[in-house]
Design an enzyme around this catalytic site. Structure first.
Site, PDB file in Angstrom:
ATOM      1  N   TYR A 154       7.853 -35.898 -23.588  1.00 51.63           N
ATOM      2  CA  TYR A 154       7.571 -35.358 -25.383  1.00 51.63           C
ATOM      3  C   TYR A 154       6.828 -34.299 -24.968  1.00 51.63           C
ATOM      4  O   TYR A 154       6.046 -33.592 -24.433  1.00 51.63           O
ATOM      5  CB  TYR A 154       6.065 -36.545 -24.383  1.00 51.63           C
ATOM      6  CG  TYR A 154       5.775 -36.923 -26.468  1.00 51.63           C
ATOM      7  CD1 TYR A 154       6.100 -37.101 -27.421  1.00 51.63           C
ATOM      8  CD2 TYR A 154       4.052 -36.278 -26.833  1.00 51.63           C
ATOM      9  CE1 TYR A 154       6.333 -37.426 -29.092  1.00 51.63           C
ATOM     10  CE2 TYR A 154       3.623 -36.015 -28.156  1.00 51.63           C
ATOM     11  CZ  TYR A 154       4.744 -36.262 -28.767  1.00 51.63           C
ATOM     12  OH  TYR A 154       4.275 -36.148 -30.381  1.00 51.63           O
ATOM     13  N   ASP A 249       7.048 -26.957 -21.747  1.00 54.16           N
ATOM     14  CA  ASP A 249       5.898 -27.403 -22.090  1.00 54.16           C
ATOM     15  C   ASP A 249       4.828 -27.352 -21.329  1.00 54.16           C
ATOM     16  O   ASP A 249       4.512 -29.020 -20.311  1.00 54.16           O
ATOM     17  CB  ASP A 249       6.753 -28.420 -22.656  1.00 54.16           C
ATOM     18  CG  ASP A 249       6.048 -29.384 -23.452  1.00 54.16           C
ATOM     19  OD1 ASP A 249       4.467 -28.859 -23.682  1.00 54.16           O
ATOM     20  OD2 ASP A 249       6.089 -29.842 -24.891  1.00 54.16           O
ATOM     21  N   LYS A 282      -3.709 -28.437 -26.224  1.00 57.50           N
ATOM     22  CA  LYS A 282      -4.732 -29.147 -25.690  1.00 57.50           C
ATOM     23  C   LYS A 282      -6.066 -28.103 -25.077  1.00 57.50           C
ATOM     24  O   LYS A 282      -7.315 -28.030 -26.237  1.00 57.50           O
ATOM     25  CB  LYS A 282      -4.480 -30.464 -23.790  1.00 57.50           C
ATOM     26  CG  LYS A 282      -3.305 -31.470 -25.453  1.00 57.50           C
ATOM     27  CD  LYS A 282      -2.772 -32.471 -24.608  1.00 57.50           C
ATOM     28  CE  LYS A 282      -2.634 -33.504 -25.206  1.00 57.50           C
ATOM     29  NZ  LYS A 282      -1.184 -34.222 -25.596  1.00 57.50           N
TER      30      LYS A 282
HETATM   31  C1  LIG Z   1       0.545 -33.566 -26.697  1.00 57.26           C
HETATM   32  C2  LIG Z   1       1.898 -33.062 -26.049  1.00 57.26           C
HETATM   33  C3  LIG Z   1       2.662 -32.688 -26.973  1.00 57.26           C
HETATM   34  C4  LIG Z   1       2.273 -32.659 -28.547  1.00 57.26           C
HETATM   35  O1  LIG Z   1       0.959 -31.903 -28.693  1.00 57.26           O
HETATM   36  P1  LIG Z   1      -0.130 -32.318 -30.507  1.00 57.26           P
HETATM   37  O2  LIG Z   1      -0.906 -31.384 -30.474  1.00 57.26           O
HETATM   38  O3  LIG Z   1      -0.535 -33.377 -30.243  1.00 57.26           O
HETATM   39  O4  LIG Z   1       1.074 -32.039 -31.422  1.00 57.26           O
HETATM   40  C5  LIG Z   1       3.269 -31.673 -26.282  1.00 57.26           C
HETATM   41  N1  LIG Z   1       3.551 -32.294 -25.768  1.00 57.26           N
HETATM   42  C6  LIG Z   1       2.952 -32.346 -24.452  1.00 57.26           C
HETATM   43  C7  LIG Z   1       3.725 -32.581 -23.554  1.00 57.26           C
HETATM   44  C8  LIG Z   1       2.137 -33.150 -24.826  1.00 57.26           C
HETATM   45  O5  LIG Z   1       1.167 -33.731 -23.958  1.00 57.26           O
END
Ligand SMILES: *Cc1c(COP(=O)(O)O)cnc(C)c1O
Length: 442
Positions: A154, A249, A282
């Site tokens: 994701y 990511d 995060k």
């Molecule tokens: C949480 C997450 C996102 C999205 O971040 P948001 O702040 O919720 O938009 C993107 N990539 C990864 C791997 C994530 O865990």
């Protein structure tokens, strides 16, 4: 430990239930982000009243040991005194200016110092925004349109990234959400995680017209699945060979699995390993809306106002959010922080595994730093299709049994869990004991 749970309150007399009913009238599904709604596991979401350390309390006054930590950011636990102090001071100085501040420079310096692959960085407000911007930059910098991603990873909800695998490799993906026109995802190729054959084929077919390979190096959005070292090595080699930018990511794994993120974990097994770009979120905001993307100077200089790739944000580098992020990053750099966090997290996973094994329940788990996952199956899955073979009714019973005992895991089997520095050995013991009771009764 603070006060223990009082007697469980049944749903029909619950304030959580009343709030959920009120919310559902005005907010779609009653929530502002879908997984909070408990749709996968059933039941009533808990409305959080307050949190401290490893715990939060819901609207009925029930206490929970929190293994979500806002889905990752709260690595120090809730309400860490040093973070509170920084945020309170920043608030006094002003909420937002729309002009640069010293703290943005400080945060950029910290990120560049701690993540060696990042030479320049831009701050944004959410992981979605960071991943979306990184993608645009990769396309702008390479002059190519195609992107490769993995099923189950994701990267936020930007249109081009909301894609599931197509029927074959010559075909591109299909939208996973209504409202995403097929033309928008026609350049997105989705392949299976940890599948070397598909990786080779994707690059030989499309490598020279692909801008980037975007991946979660340790995927927390299919619970907890690591890219194997040989797979990661091959990802790096193929990207270099075809001039494709390797984008990590690390919104979830950055400053969560190690001080240098998942890339530092892979660099231990693959000498000199580095992605070309990194997406962060995060933990770097410590619970405030803050995210970032960065990479080599050459690529980052393509960004406006230096280069032709446009990207902007009214609240980007917000002074209160940067204060929160900086204070958080200062704490995690203290000697022994990740060793202690990793040890505590491992003790949770090994405790749960031992409890399940003793009761003859199929179970496996894995962790890195303060991030963990577990599956009600005998062996760790390597890809999304395998994750989805988990016995989901069994997971839902486990989830609710734990919730009833004051332990809050992610309400979906494809989500990772998080331990903070505030979780004590006693919290872990209480969690394992609650799981043992559930496993024994089955
Ligand atoms: C949480 C997450 C996102 C999205 O971040 P948001 O702040 O919720 O938009 C993107 N990539 C990864 C791997 C994530 O865990």
């Amino acid at each position: 430990m603070e006060q223990q749970n009082t007697k469980p309150i049944t749903n029909d007399q619950s304030r959580n239930q009343a709030l959920f009913e009120r919310a559902k009238k005005l907010i779609p599904g009653g929530v502002n982000s879908p997984v909070r709604a408990f749709k996968a596991v059933g039941g009533t979401p808990r409305f959080v009243q307050r949190a401290k350390g490893a715990y939060f309390w819901d609207a009925d006054g029930q206490r929970y040991i929190d293994y979500i930590g806002s889905w990752g950011p709260m690595i120090l636990g809730h309400g860490h005194p040093a973070v509170l102090e920084s945020v309170q001071q920043a608030m006094q100085e002003g909420f937002s200016f729309g002009a640069p501040t010293e703290r943005e420079v400080e945060l950029a310096e910290e990120i560049v110092r701690l993540v060696p692959s990042i030479e320049m960085v831009r701050l944004v407000s959410s992981g979605t925004e960071a991943a979306m911007s990184a993608l645009r930059l990769a396309r702008g910098a390479t002059g190519r349109s195609k992107i490769i991603k993995f099923e189950g990873c994701y990267h936020g909800h930007a249109d081009a990234l909301l894609v599931k695998a197509g029927s074959g490799l010559a075909t591109f993906g299909n939208p996973t959400s209504a409202g995403v026109p097929p033309e928008v995802v026609q350049h997105t190729l989705v392949i299976e995680y940890n599948n070397l054959l598909q990786l080779e084929e994707a690059f030989s077919l499309h490598g020279s017209s692909t801008a980037c390979l975007m991946m979660e190096p340790i995927c927390g959005n299919m619970n907890f699945v690591r890219a194997s070292v040989p797979f990661m090595k091959r990802c790096r080699e193929l990207c270099t060979q075809y001039g494709v930018l390797l984008i990590f990511d690390e919104v979830m794994t950055g400053f969560r699995v190690a001080l240098g993120g998942a890339q530092s974990v892979y660099a231990k097994s693959i000498p000199g390993f580095k992605p070309d770009m990194t997406v962060l979120g995060k933990v770097i905001g410590g619970g405030m809306p803050l995210a970032a993307f960065g990479g080599t100077r050459e690529v980052m200089e393509q960004l406006a106002p230096m280069g032709p790739v446009y990207q902007a944000g009214t609240l980007s580098g917000n002074p209160v959010a940067t204060a929160c992020g900086l204070a958080t990053l200062r704490e995690v750099q203290k000697p022994g922080f990740y060793e202690a966090l990793g040890e505590r997290t491992r003790s949770l996973v090994s405790g749960l595994t031992a409890a399940a094994t003793q009761a003859g329940v199929p179970f496996c788990g894995d962790s890195e730093g303060g991030m963990f996952g577990f599956f009600l199956m005998p062996e760790l899955p390597q890809n999304y299709a395998k994750v989805m073979t988990t016995d989901s009714p069994a997971f839902n019973r486990f989830f609710h049994a734990m919730l009833d005992q004051g332990i809050y895991y992610a309400p979906a089997l494809y989500e990772a869990g998080f331990v903070s520095a505030a979780h004590s050995a006693a919290d872990i013991e209480a969690t394992v004991a609650a799981a043992s009771r559930f496993f024994a009764q089955r």
